[in-house]
Structure formats: C-alpha cells, structure tokens
Write a protein that holds these residues in place. Structure first.
Motif, PDB file in Angstrom:
ATOM      1  N   VAL A  64       0.856  -1.184   0.000  1.00 35.47           N
ATOM      2  CA  VAL A  64       0.000   0.000   0.000  1.00 35.47           C
ATOM      3  C   VAL A  64       0.898   1.242   0.000  1.00 35.47           C
ATOM      4  O   VAL A  64       1.730   1.406   0.886  1.00 35.47           O
ATOM      5  CB  VAL A  64      -0.926   0.042   1.228  1.00 35.47           C
ATOM      6  N   VAL A  65       0.733   2.089  -0.998  1.00 37.60           N
ATOM      7  CA  VAL A  65       1.490   3.336  -1.085  1.00 37.60           C
ATOM      8  C   VAL A  65       0.583   4.479  -0.623  1.00 37.60           C
ATOM      9  O   VAL A  65      -0.471   4.722  -1.216  1.00 37.60           O
ATOM     10  CB  VAL A  65       1.983   3.596  -2.524  1.00 37.60           C
ATOM     11  N   TYR A  66       0.999   5.125   0.444  1.00 38.07           N
ATOM     12  CA  TYR A  66       0.211   6.197   1.072  1.00 38.07           C
ATOM     13  C   TYR A  66       0.915   7.527   0.825  1.00 38.07           C
ATOM     14  O   TYR A  66       2.031   7.745   1.299  1.00 38.07           O
ATOM     15  CB  TYR A  66       0.087   5.892   2.568  1.00 38.07           C
ATOM     16  N   ILE A  67       0.269   8.407   0.072  1.00 37.13           N
ATOM     17  CA  ILE A  67       0.831   9.716  -0.231  1.00 37.13           C
ATOM     18  C   ILE A  67      -0.002  10.794   0.449  1.00 37.13           C
ATOM     19  O   ILE A  67      -1.219  10.831   0.311  1.00 37.13           O
ATOM     20  CB  ILE A  67       0.879   9.965  -1.750  1.00 37.13           C
ATOM     21  N   ARG A  68       0.677  11.668   1.189  1.00 29.95           N
ATOM     22  CA  ARG A  68       0.018  12.810   1.837  1.00 29.95           C
ATOM     23  C   ARG A  68       0.834  14.057   1.506  1.00 29.95           C
ATOM     24  O   ARG A  68       1.990  14.176   1.892  1.00 29.95           O
ATOM     25  CB  ARG A  68      -0.046  12.613   3.351  1.00 29.95           C
ATOM     26  N   ASN A  69       0.228  14.968   0.789  1.00 33.13           N
ATOM     27  CA  ASN A  69       0.983  16.123   0.327  1.00 33.13           C
ATOM     28  C   ASN A  69       1.085  17.219   1.387  1.00 33.13           C
ATOM     29  O   ASN A  69       0.378  17.201   2.397  1.00 33.13           O
ATOM     30  CB  ASN A  69       0.345  16.714  -0.928  1.00 33.13           C
ATOM     31  N   ILE A  70       1.959  18.166   1.129  1.00 33.63           N
ATOM     32  CA  ILE A  70       2.066  19.377   1.936  1.00 33.63           C
ATOM     33  C   ILE A  70       1.930  20.576   1.002  1.00 33.63           C
ATOM     34  O   ILE A  70       2.676  20.704   0.032  1.00 33.63           O
ATOM     35  CB  ILE A  70       3.406  19.443   2.685  1.00 33.63           C
ATOM     36  N   THR A  71       0.957  21.433   1.266  1.00 34.36           N
ATOM     37  CA  THR A  71       0.779  22.643   0.482  1.00 34.36           C
ATOM     38  C   THR A  71       1.649  23.738   1.087  1.00 34.36           C
ATOM     39  O   THR A  71       1.343  24.263   2.162  1.00 34.36           O
ATOM     40  CB  THR A  71      -0.701  23.085   0.480  1.00 34.36           C
ATOM     41  N   ASP A  72       2.757  24.046   0.389  1.00 39.55           N
ATOM     42  CA  ASP A  72       3.686  25.045   0.913  1.00 39.55           C
ATOM     43  C   ASP A  72       3.761  26.283   0.025  1.00 39.55           C
ATOM     44  O   ASP A  72       4.704  27.059   0.108  1.00 39.55           O
ATOM     45  CB  ASP A  72       5.082  24.438   1.119  1.00 39.55           C
ATOM     46  N   VAL A  73       2.744  26.471  -0.829  1.00 34.44           N
ATOM     47  CA  VAL A  73       2.586  27.735  -1.563  1.00 34.44           C
ATOM     48  C   VAL A  73       1.093  28.045  -1.576  1.00 34.44           C
ATOM     49  O   VAL A  73       0.289  27.266  -2.061  1.00 34.44           O
ATOM     50  CB  VAL A  73       3.171  27.654  -2.992  1.00 34.44           C
ATOM     51  N   ASP A  74       0.742  29.178  -1.000  1.00 31.63           N
ATOM     52  CA  ASP A  74      -0.671  29.523  -0.832  1.00 31.63           C
ATOM     53  C   ASP A  74      -0.745  30.976  -0.373  1.00 31.63           C
ATOM     54  O   ASP A  74       0.187  31.491   0.264  1.00 31.63           O
ATOM     55  CB  ASP A  74      -1.309  28.596   0.216  1.00 31.63           C
ATOM     56  N   ASP A  75      -1.833  31.648  -0.691  1.00 29.91           N
ATOM     57  CA  ASP A  75      -1.982  33.050  -0.293  1.00 29.91           C
ATOM     58  C   ASP A  75      -1.902  33.235   1.216  1.00 29.91           C
ATOM     59  O   ASP A  75      -1.356  34.221   1.709  1.00 29.91           O
ATOM     60  CB  ASP A  75      -3.319  33.601  -0.809  1.00 29.91           C
ATOM     61  N   LYS A  76      -2.454  32.263   1.977  1.00 30.12           N
ATOM     62  CA  LYS A  76      -2.412  32.363   3.443  1.00 30.12           C
ATOM     63  C   LYS A  76      -0.981  32.285   3.951  1.00 30.12           C
ATOM     64  O   LYS A  76      -0.616  32.960   4.926  1.00 30.12           O
ATOM     65  CB  LYS A  76      -3.261  31.255   4.065  1.00 30.12           C
ATOM     66  N   ILE A  77      -0.166  31.447   3.320  1.00 31.45           N
ATOM     67  CA  ILE A  77       1.246  31.314   3.716  1.00 31.45           C
ATOM     68  C   ILE A  77       1.982  32.623   3.467  1.00 31.45           C
ATOM     69  O   ILE A  77       2.718  33.125   4.331  1.00 31.45           O
ATOM     70  CB  ILE A  77       1.918  30.168   2.937  1.00 31.45           C
ATOM     71  N   ILE A  78       1.770  33.184   2.278  1.00 34.41           N
ATOM     72  CA  ILE A  78       2.452  34.417   1.903  1.00 34.41           C
ATOM     73  C   ILE A  78       2.022  35.564   2.814  1.00 34.41           C
ATOM     74  O   ILE A  78       2.847  36.367   3.262  1.00 34.41           O
ATOM     75  CB  ILE A  78       2.168  34.739   0.422  1.00 34.41           C
ATOM     76  N   ALA A  79       0.728  35.637   3.125  1.00 34.36           N
ATOM     77  CA  ALA A  79       0.216  36.697   3.996  1.00 34.36           C
ATOM     78  C   ALA A  79       0.789  36.572   5.408  1.00 34.36           C
ATOM     79  O   ALA A  79       1.177  37.584   6.019  1.00 34.36           O
ATOM     80  CB  ALA A  79      -1.305  36.651   4.035  1.00 34.36           C
ATOM     81  N   ARG A  80       0.849  35.351   5.933  1.00 36.77           N
ATOM     82  CA  ARG A  80       1.376  35.150   7.289  1.00 36.77           C
ATOM     83  C   ARG A  80       2.868  35.487   7.353  1.00 36.77           C
ATOM     84  O   ARG A  80       3.326  36.116   8.309  1.00 36.77           O
ATOM     85  CB  ARG A  80       1.114  33.711   7.733  1.00 36.77           C
ATOM     86  N   ALA A  81       3.613  35.071   6.341  1.00 33.85           N
ATOM     87  CA  ALA A  81       5.051  35.360   6.317  1.00 33.85           C
ATOM     88  C   ALA A  81       5.288  36.873   6.278  1.00 33.85           C
ATOM     89  O   ALA A  81       6.177  37.393   6.964  1.00 33.85           O
ATOM     90  CB  ALA A  81       5.702  34.677   5.119  1.00 33.85           C
ATOM     91  N   SER A  82       4.480  37.563   5.484  1.00 36.43           N
ATOM     92  CA  SER A  82       4.613  39.021   5.398  1.00 36.43           C
ATOM     93  C   SER A  82       4.225  39.682   6.707  1.00 36.43           C
ATOM     94  O   SER A  82       4.899  40.618   7.173  1.00 36.43           O
ATOM     95  CB  SER A  82       3.722  39.534   4.261  1.00 36.43           C
ATOM     96  N   GLN A  83       3.183  39.197   7.331  1.00 35.66           N
ATOM     97  CA  GLN A  83       2.709  39.750   8.603  1.00 35.66           C
ATOM     98  C   GLN A  83       3.762  39.609   9.690  1.00 35.66           C
ATOM     99  O   GLN A  83       3.943  40.515  10.522  1.00 35.66           O
ATOM    100  CB  GLN A  83       1.431  39.026   9.021  1.00 35.66           C
ATOM    101  N   GLU A  84       4.467  38.477   9.696  1.00 30.22           N
ATOM    102  CA  GLU A  84       5.466  38.213  10.727  1.00 30.22           C
ATOM    103  C   GLU A  84       6.871  38.615  10.293  1.00 30.22           C
ATOM    104  O   GLU A  84       7.836  38.370  11.024  1.00 30.22           O
ATOM    105  CB  GLU A  84       5.432  36.725  11.100  1.00 30.22           C
ATOM    106  N   ASN A  85       6.977  39.190   9.088  1.00 30.90           N
ATOM    107  CA  ASN A  85       8.267  39.636   8.554  1.00 30.90           C
ATOM    108  C   ASN A  85       9.291  38.495   8.549  1.00 30.90           C
ATOM    109  O   ASN A  85      10.432  38.641   9.000  1.00 30.90           O
ATOM    110  CB  ASN A  85       8.808  40.826   9.371  1.00 30.90           C
ATOM    111  N   ARG A  86       8.846  37.340   8.027  1.00 24.46           N
ATOM    112  CA  ARG A  86       9.697  36.157   7.960  1.00 24.46           C
ATOM    113  C   ARG A  86       9.719  35.655   6.523  1.00 24.46           C
ATOM    114  O   ARG A  86       8.832  35.962   5.720  1.00 24.46           O
ATOM    115  CB  ARG A  86       9.158  35.053   8.866  1.00 24.46           C
TER     116      ARG A  86
END
Length: 216
Positions: A64-86
């Motif tokens: 059984v091959v189990y794949i679980r992705n990670i979404t590491d590009v998204d408007d929420k990510i960009i907004a949070r990074a900008s908000q925290e200056n990171r």
C-alpha cells in the motif's frame, strides 16, 4: 477474515465494494496540510481518519502506497510570512515540524511519500497547458488561467451538486475576468520578487485546485 471492504462512493452516493485496479499495488492519496499556522484539531482529524483507513488497507493488502501532500505555496502562507516579517521557507519549515510532531504524538503512520507543492510546479504548469489545449481552461485578460467549469459536463457529480444549484460567490470572490462566476483559478500572475515561477502565462504561482491534481 472477510476480505471485502465497502466504501461510500460520493460518485453515485452509495456504498460499494472496493475493487482495486491492481490488488498487488494499492495507491492512496490524501490532501495534507497548508502549512501557515499552528496545527489545530481539524488537522488532527484530517490525519487520523486516513491513518485508520491506511492501517485497514495494510491488513488486507501486501503493498500500500500512502501519499500525503504538503501545500507550501498559498496566499495564506504568503500573507502570514509578510505579517510576521519572515521568509516563506522559514515559516513553512517550522509549521511542517509542528505538524510532524503532532502526528508523532497521535501515533499516526508515516506516509510512504510526502510531496511538497513547490517541488511539482513544472508538473502543474504542464497540466494547466494540457487543460488549455483541451479547451477546459482559458487565459483571462489579466493573465490569470481559469478552469472552465461548464466545459466539463459532469462537473459537480463527485459532490452530488448541480451547476445550476451552485451559488456564484458563495465560497470564492466574484471575478469579472472570469467567463463564468463558477470558474476557478489555476494560475495567478504575481509581481517579482513575490513568490512565483516562470510560466507560459508569465511569472506567477499555481491556484490551490491544481496542486493535488499534479502531485497525484
């Protein structure tokens, strides 16, 4: 032991016997977290339910091959990074560590593969281009690429919804650049140095909907 597994199939809205395409190679894909903030109880639920099903499949099948992705590009990510200056990389790396730590605490199984969306941008671009070539997507006047919902007659069947019953703007903002209010974005233009990649439609980043399609 009864070898039959029955699953509720949203296509047709009924319970059906699970008949794998290849019993010797079972594939399972799960949409994982969007890594922009502390994991919450909803993330735990989304990890536990697939984990139970994965354990069930492993008890029935040898591979059984189990794949679980990670979404590491998204408007929420960009907004949070900008908000925290990171940097985006710092934010997503930290959040992924938190997510893994929580899963370890919950004693969930590790997925066979855990792809990140940013590692599959070329596949997303290729898939979007194919959709344009097939007439299922189009480029708007402002450089966005949208999926044309009405170009795919069965759209809505998986969720048991009719296009006629869907209310424009109920989950997404109405965009005058769309041919139809229900169309959703596959690629959106951004201005450098914002997070983005070169594409046939200019510098930009993928819309949320296309990411799992490409990683699957």
């Amino acid at each position: 032991m009864n070898k039959d597994i029955y699953l509720s199939n949203s296509l047709g809205n009924k319970k059906e016997k699970f008949n794998p395409i290849d019993p010797k190679n079972i594939g399972m894909y799960v949409c994982g977290p969007t890594v922009y903030d502390d994991p919450h109880i909803g993330n735990a639920r989304a990890a536990l339910i697939p984990d139970i099903f994965y354990r069930l499949l492993m008890s029935y099948f040898d591979n059984v091959v189990y794949i679980r992705n990670i979404t590491d590009v998204d408007d929420k990510i960009i907004a949070r990074a900008s908000q925290e200056n990171r940097s985006i990389e710092e934010l997503t790396s930290e959040t992924i560590k938190w997510f893994h730590s929580d899963n370890k605490y919950l004693n969930t199984c590790l997925p066979t593969h855990e792809p990140k969306a940013t590692d599959f941008i070329s596949e997303m671009i290729s898939m979007i281009q194919k959709l344009i070539n097939f007439g299922n997507a189009y480029v708007s006047n402002d450089g966005q690429v949208f999926f044309s919902v009405k170009s795919h007659a069965p759209y809505g069947e998986l969720s048991n919804q009719s296009i006629k019953d869907m209310i424009a703007g109920s989950r997404i903002d109405v965009d005058l650049n769309k041919n139809d209010p229900l169309d959703f974005v596959l690629w959106k233009p951004v201005i450098k140095p914002a997070m983005g990649w070169e594409s046939p439609w200019g510098f930009g980043r993928p819309g949320w909907h296309i990411e799992c399609s490409a990683m699957t």
